[in-house]
Design an enzyme around this catalytic site. Structure first.
Site, PDB file in Angstrom:
ATOM      1  N   ASP A   1       0.849  -1.191   0.000  1.00  0.00           N
ATOM      2  CA  ASP A   1       0.000   0.000   0.000  1.00  0.00           C
ATOM      3  C   ASP A   1       0.881   1.236   0.000  1.00  0.00           C
ATOM      4  O   ASP A   1       2.059   1.198   0.397  1.00  0.00           O
ATOM      5  CB  ASP A   1      -0.981   0.000   1.173  1.00  0.00           C
ATOM      6  CG  ASP A   1      -0.311   0.200   2.524  1.00  0.00           C
ATOM      7  OD1 ASP A   1       0.357   1.229   2.704  1.00  0.00           O
ATOM      8  OD2 ASP A   1      -0.478  -0.671   3.400  1.00  0.00           O
ATOM      9  N   LEU A   2       0.313   2.334  -0.442  1.00  0.00           N
ATOM     10  CA  LEU A   2       1.044   3.602  -0.558  1.00  0.00           C
ATOM     11  C   LEU A   2       0.950   4.366   0.754  1.00  0.00           C
ATOM     12  O   LEU A   2      -0.134   4.563   1.304  1.00  0.00           O
ATOM     13  CB  LEU A   2       0.458   4.430  -1.692  1.00  0.00           C
ATOM     14  CG  LEU A   2       0.664   3.863  -3.101  1.00  0.00           C
ATOM     15  CD1 LEU A   2      -0.135   4.663  -4.120  1.00  0.00           C
ATOM     16  CD2 LEU A   2       2.140   3.856  -3.476  1.00  0.00           C
TER      17      LEU A   2
ATOM     18  N   ASP B   1      -5.722   2.391  -2.012  1.00  0.00           N
ATOM     19  CA  ASP B   1      -4.297   2.479  -2.326  1.00  0.00           C
ATOM     20  C   ASP B   1      -3.590   1.187  -1.967  1.00  0.00           C
ATOM     21  O   ASP B   1      -2.383   1.164  -1.745  1.00  0.00           O
ATOM     22  CB  ASP B   1      -3.658   3.653  -1.572  1.00  0.00           C
ATOM     23  CG  ASP B   1      -3.790   3.518  -0.055  1.00  0.00           C
ATOM     24  OD1 ASP B   1      -4.590   2.655   0.386  1.00  0.00           O
ATOM     25  OD2 ASP B   1      -3.104   4.238   0.674  1.00  0.00           O
TER      26      ASP B   1
END
Length: 325
Positions: free
Chosen positions: A229-230, A272
């Site tokens: 994930d970002l 995300d």
């Protein structure tokens, strides 16, 4: 009439025809037909005669009922018909021989006509029945060049066109089925894809991971799942806008897609979050793969955005090492 020329009796077809030749005071006799002509046979001389007998009346008794008139005599006429009868018998025999000859000639002619007309038509009907049962290779035999032969040729041409039409329809049907199947796969693929990144969506990934997990356990093979994930993605969206955020998601999706094998599956798991399923891959091999993905992603970010505070967090689990279910 007598030798002196006096009329003794006369018979008229119509009254008054003989007035000009009879004397005024002469007698006139009336004759009636006594019955139908009778055929007589004279066996000694072999003669055949037709005899007619008529009663003779006085002219004065011509009026009145037939049974009340006075008969003065009978007139008997006989005609020899022996020769005429022989000729009639000969003509009858000749006609009989001609009739027998005609019959003997008609029978073989009928058989020939039956063979030339009925048999080809019967073969043609049999061929039509076989074609209706699906025997498309059967054709009618062309025996001659007459109307029956032309009919057989026309039937064969019609059958060829029918078979050609069926083949064309089968080909069109096969093409249509292939197009439908292809379009169905395309629609299924589109339904399984994330429209922004082009990776698979979460629903498709859940179906694949259940199937691959069962296969890995059955064959005792390794299977590694990686989640990414970002970091600071919400801050990036708030600072630079959602359009830039979408570009960053696309960059990470392209980096993941560029490093995966054809047997691996990658999906956008959430806003995300991304998830990877690496088939027959250990955790160490998965770590090497994720390093390449992060490196490609960082280069893409630097080339597009110089000061973007975006990083990637990664977690992994494998059957052989973590035994995670």
């Amino acid at each position: 009439s007598d030798p002196q020329g006096e009329v003794i009796a006369s018979v008229e077809a119509e009254p008054g025809l003989l007035q000009s030749i009879f004397p005024r005071n002469s007698y006139r006799w009336i004759c009636d037909n006594m019955g139908s002509p009778v055929i007589l046979q004279e066996k000694v001389r072999g003669l055949t005669c037709i005899e007619v007998v008529m009663p003779v009346y006085l002219s004065n008794d011509a009026v009145g009922e037939p049974y009340s008139r006075k008969i003065v005599g009978y007139l008997r006429l006989a005609t020899n018909v022996t020769q005429a009868r022989a000729e009639l018998a000969g003509a009858g025999n000749q006609l009989l021989r001609i009739a027998i000859g005609v019959v003997l000639l008609v029978v073989p002619c009928s058989l020939v006509i039956t063979r030339q007309i009925v048999h080809p038509l019967r073969d043609l009907a049999q061929t039509a029945r076989e074609i209706t049962r699906g025997a498309t290779r059967v054709r009618a035999r062309v025996r001659s060049k007459d109307e029956i032969g032309q009919l057989a040729q026309a039937f064969n041409v019609m059958t060829d066109r029918l078979v050609q039409s069926q083949m064309e329809m089968l080909q069109l049907n096969a093409q249509l089925e292939a197009r439908v199947e292809q379009r169905t796969r395309q629609l299924e693929e589109l339904a399984a894809r994330d429209p922004l990144t082009g990776l698979y969506n979460r629903r498709h990934f859940d179906d694949v991971i259940a199937r691959e997990y069962a296969a890995a356990q059955r064959y005792n093979e390794d299977l590694t799942c990686v989640m990414m994930d970002l970091d600071n993605f919400k801050v990036t969206n708030d600072r630079f806008g959602h359009r830039v955020g979408d570009e960053i998601l696309i960059m990470l999706g392209e980096a993941i897609n560029g490093q995966l094998r054809s047997s691996d599956i990658a999906a956008r798991y959430g806003g995300d979050e991304f998830i990877l399923l690496l088939v027959k891959t250990s955790s160490s091999a998965a770590a090497t793969l994720t390093e390449r993905i992060v490196s490609q992603f960082n280069e893409a970010i630097k080339g597009r955005f110089m000061e973007m505070p975006v990083t990637v967090s990664i977690g992994a689990a494998s059957l052989s090492r973590t035994h995670a279910e």
